[in-house]
Design a protein around this motif. Structure first.
Motif, PDB file in Angstrom:
ATOM      1  N   GLU A 249       0.848  -1.107  -0.040  1.00  0.00           N
ATOM      2  CA  GLU A 249       0.197   0.391   0.323  1.00  0.00           C
ATOM      3  C   GLU A 249       0.774   1.287  -0.155  1.00  0.00           C
ATOM      4  O   GLU A 249       1.328   1.487   1.214  1.00  0.00           O
ATOM      5  CB  GLU A 249      -0.778  -0.245   1.273  1.00  0.00           C
TER       6      GLU A 249
ATOM      7  N   PHE B 284       3.080   4.747   2.335  1.00  0.00           N
ATOM      8  CA  PHE B 284       3.508   4.853   3.297  1.00  0.00           C
ATOM      9  C   PHE B 284       5.226   4.907   3.345  1.00  0.00           C
ATOM     10  O   PHE B 284       6.380   4.346   3.539  1.00  0.00           O
ATOM     11  CB  PHE B 284       3.072   3.533   4.346  1.00  0.00           C
TER      12      PHE B 284
ATOM     13  N   TRP C   2      -4.826  -0.723   2.032  1.00  0.00           N
ATOM     14  CA  TRP C   2      -4.108  -1.370   3.573  1.00  0.00           C
ATOM     15  C   TRP C   2      -4.935  -2.320   3.378  1.00  0.00           C
ATOM     16  O   TRP C   2      -5.219  -3.298   3.918  1.00  0.00           O
ATOM     17  CB  TRP C   2      -4.429  -0.037   4.775  1.00  0.00           C
TER      18      TRP C   2
ATOM     19  N   ALA D  83       4.368  -4.454   3.658  1.00  0.00           N
ATOM     20  CA  ALA D  83       4.120  -2.715   3.762  1.00  0.00           C
ATOM     21  C   ALA D  83       4.303  -2.053   4.900  1.00  0.00           C
ATOM     22  O   ALA D  83       2.828  -1.703   5.558  1.00  0.00           O
ATOM     23  CB  ALA D  83       2.231  -2.842   3.164  1.00  0.00           C
ATOM     24  N   GLY D  84       4.792  -2.423   5.553  1.00  0.00           N
ATOM     25  CA  GLY D  84       5.744  -2.025   7.338  1.00  0.00           C
ATOM     26  C   GLY D  84       4.607  -2.506   7.905  1.00  0.00           C
ATOM     27  O   GLY D  84       3.844  -1.376   8.659  1.00  0.00           O
ATOM     28  N   MET D  85       4.351  -4.169   7.363  1.00  0.00           N
ATOM     29  CA  MET D  85       3.234  -4.570   8.552  1.00  0.00           C
ATOM     30  C   MET D  85       3.341  -4.840   9.191  1.00  0.00           C
ATOM     31  O   MET D  85       4.483  -5.772   9.511  1.00  0.00           O
ATOM     32  CB  MET D  85       2.192  -5.617   7.657  1.00  0.00           C
ATOM     33  N   THR D  86       2.889  -4.748  10.698  1.00  0.00           N
ATOM     34  CA  THR D  86       3.367  -5.170  12.213  1.00  0.00           C
ATOM     35  C   THR D  86       3.136  -6.370  11.763  1.00  0.00           C
ATOM     36  O   THR D  86       1.695  -6.763  11.541  1.00  0.00           O
ATOM     37  CB  THR D  86       2.769  -4.048  13.322  1.00  0.00           C
TER      38      THR D  86
ATOM     39  N   ARG E  96      -3.022 -10.969  13.481  1.00  0.00           N
ATOM     40  CA  ARG E  96      -2.921 -11.056  11.977  1.00  0.00           C
ATOM     41  C   ARG E  96      -2.383 -12.640  11.872  1.00  0.00           C
ATOM     42  O   ARG E  96      -2.540 -13.090  10.887  1.00  0.00           O
ATOM     43  CB  ARG E  96      -1.848 -10.031  11.422  1.00  0.00           C
TER      44      ARG E  96
ATOM     45  N   GLN F 106      -5.198   5.451  10.740  1.00  0.00           N
ATOM     46  CA  GLN F 106      -5.051   4.664   8.903  1.00  0.00           C
ATOM     47  C   GLN F 106      -6.232   3.593   9.875  1.00  0.00           C
ATOM     48  O   GLN F 106      -5.329   3.313  11.006  1.00  0.00           O
ATOM     49  CB  GLN F 106      -4.066   4.328   8.391  1.00  0.00           C
TER      50      GLN F 106
ATOM     51  N   SER G  86      -7.771   0.290  10.387  1.00  0.00           N
ATOM     52  CA  SER G  86      -7.458  -1.276  10.824  1.00  0.00           C
ATOM     53  C   SER G  86      -5.131  -1.247  11.351  1.00  0.00           C
ATOM     54  O   SER G  86      -4.889  -2.299  10.693  1.00  0.00           O
ATOM     55  CB  SER G  86      -7.239  -2.454  10.015  1.00  0.00           C
ATOM     56  N   THR G  87      -5.415  -0.791  11.092  1.00  0.00           N
ATOM     57  CA  THR G  87      -3.525  -0.151  11.818  1.00  0.00           C
ATOM     58  C   THR G  87      -3.407  -0.443  13.549  1.00  0.00           C
ATOM     59  O   THR G  87      -4.292  -0.385  13.950  1.00  0.00           O
ATOM     60  CB  THR G  87      -2.710   0.969  11.126  1.00  0.00           C
ATOM     61  N   THR G  88      -1.598  -0.567  14.041  1.00  0.00           N
ATOM     62  CA  THR G  88      -1.622  -0.849  14.928  1.00  0.00           C
ATOM     63  C   THR G  88      -1.737   1.284  15.207  1.00  0.00           C
ATOM     64  O   THR G  88      -1.587   0.907  16.849  1.00  0.00           O
ATOM     65  CB  THR G  88      -0.064  -0.969  15.181  1.00  0.00           C
TER      66      THR G  88
ATOM     67  N   ASP H 173       3.156   5.079  12.640  1.00  0.00           N
ATOM     68  CA  ASP H 173       4.088   4.489  12.840  1.00  0.00           C
ATOM     69  C   ASP H 173       4.929   5.909  12.946  1.00  0.00           C
ATOM     70  O   ASP H 173       5.149   6.737  11.939  1.00  0.00           O
ATOM     71  CB  ASP H 173       4.622   3.996  11.500  1.00  0.00           C
TER      72      ASP H 173
ATOM     73  N   GLU I  85       7.446  -2.711  17.933  1.00  0.00           N
ATOM     74  CA  GLU I  85       6.754  -3.185  16.749  1.00  0.00           C
ATOM     75  C   GLU I  85       7.421  -3.332  15.957  1.00  0.00           C
ATOM     76  O   GLU I  85       8.887  -2.950  16.165  1.00  0.00           O
ATOM     77  CB  GLU I  85       4.859  -2.766  16.967  1.00  0.00           C
TER      78      GLU I  85
ATOM     79  N   TYR J 130       8.019  -5.527  12.110  1.00  0.00           N
ATOM     80  CA  TYR J 130       7.362  -5.303  10.725  1.00  0.00           C
ATOM     81  C   TYR J 130       7.511  -6.714  10.258  1.00  0.00           C
ATOM     82  O   TYR J 130       8.807  -7.344  10.678  1.00  0.00           O
ATOM     83  CB  TYR J 130       8.158  -4.220   9.195  1.00  0.00           C
TER      84      TYR J 130
HETATM   85  N1  GLN Z   1       2.871  -1.093  10.658  1.00  0.00           N
HETATM   86  C1  GLN Z   1       1.615  -0.513  10.917  1.00  0.00           C
HETATM   87  C2  GLN Z   1       0.432  -1.986  10.871  1.00  0.00           C
HETATM   88  O1  GLN Z   1       0.673  -2.446  10.906  1.00  0.00           O
HETATM   89  C3  GLN Z   1       1.175   0.489  10.078  1.00  0.00           C
HETATM   90  C4  GLN Z   1       0.990   0.243   8.871  1.00  0.00           C
HETATM   91  C5  GLN Z   1       0.751   0.453   7.174  1.00  0.00           C
HETATM   92  O2  GLN Z   1       0.081   2.006   7.372  1.00  0.00           O
HETATM   93  N2  GLN Z   1       1.050   0.413   5.985  1.00  0.00           N
HETATM   94  O3  GLN Z   1      -0.573  -1.384  11.490  1.00  0.00           O
END
Ligand code: GLN
Length: 249
Positions: A32, A35, A74, A91-94, A99, A139, A141-143, A181, A207, A209
């Motif tokens: 996404e 970011f 996202w 996607a910088g996904m924690t 998840r 944003q 559903s993000t952390t 983040d 956290e 990724y």
């Molecule tokens: N790291 C945050 C998460 O995983 C945001 C990730 C993002 O917005 N791309 O929820």
């Protein structure tokens, strides 16, 4: 006639196997691209660039796979992965427990943390807990969303599809603060020096990724983990880190 069908049959097998190997040699990636500095569209070249983009392309090289990258909303990333529209998400996904119930994460590849972004003239917010009685922009559903949900007494959460919309809500005074983040907040402020915003630094637990794949394909994730280890060992990871974050202290 018989021979003709035999030939057709052989050709069908050839085409099918070519198709199968083309499929296996391509790593279908989704991200996404809102970011920065992890994934964003370079305005000059229109290409997807950033830390994650360099990392996944380097992984593709190690695995000798072509990398195609789709830019997806996202909240469509995990559903699209589960529906086999692509093989992995970066996607910088924690990595979160919840998840990890639906996807398979790689070993952690980046340590991050949430921060709180406020207007420069905001004086009554110095920590996440100070969002009690306030409106937070996140944003969806993000952390950052989850961290805001956990603040006792928070007035409401304004959920947006992108980080930049959440930032805009703070600029417009539609929200008191954004929870995002930290490295992304820093990149946003650097790229938008006229935005009347500042951030509070690390505001929650650290956290990590991870690259996400389908639970049904553990072999692919094993290979990705091996590639990640190799890129860390041979200096490629550090070079990519330096490109996007400068030299490490
Ligand atoms: N790291 C945050 C998460 O995983 C945001 C990730 C993002 O917005 N791309 O929820």
């Amino acid at each position: 006639m018989k021979r003709y069908f035999g030939l057709l049959f052989l050709m069908a097998i050839l085409v099918a196997s070519l198709g199968a190997s083309a499929q296996a040699d391509t790593l279908r990636v989704a991200t996404e691209a809102g970011f920065m500095p992890f994934e964003f569209v370079d305005p000059d070249t229109n290409q997807l660039v950033g830390f994650d983009m360099d990392l996944i392309r380097a992984i593709g090289e190690v695995l000798e796979m072509d990398v195609t990258i789709a830019n997806v909303n996202w909240d469509g990333l995990i559903p699209g992965l589960l529906n086999n529209h692509y093989d992995v998400i970066i996607a910088g996904m924690t990595i979160t427990e919840e998840r990890a119930e639906s996807v398979l994460f790689s070993t952690p590849y980046f340590e991050s943390v949430q921060t709180v972004v406020i207007r420069q003239d905001t004086e009554d917010i110095a920590a996440l807990e100070d969002l009690a009685g306030k409106i937070a922009a996140v944003q969806i559903s993000t952390t950052g969303d989850f961290a805001a949900e956990d603040v006792p007494g928070i007035r409401s959460i304004a959920r947006f599809n992108t980080v930049s919309e959440a930032m805009q809500a703070v600029i417009n005074r539609a929200a008191h603060a954004a929870v995002v983040d930290l490295p992304v907040a820093e990149a946003y402020l650097a790229a938008n020096p006229s935005a009347p915003l500042r951030h509070l630094g690390p505001a929650a637990e650290n956290e990590f990724y991870g690259i996400a794949g389908r639970r049904q394909n553990p072999e692919l994730m094993e290979r990705i983990n091996e590639a990640l280890a190799q890129l860390r060992a041979d200096g490629t990871y550090d070079a990519i880190h330096e490109t996007w974050f400068g030299a490490q202290e």
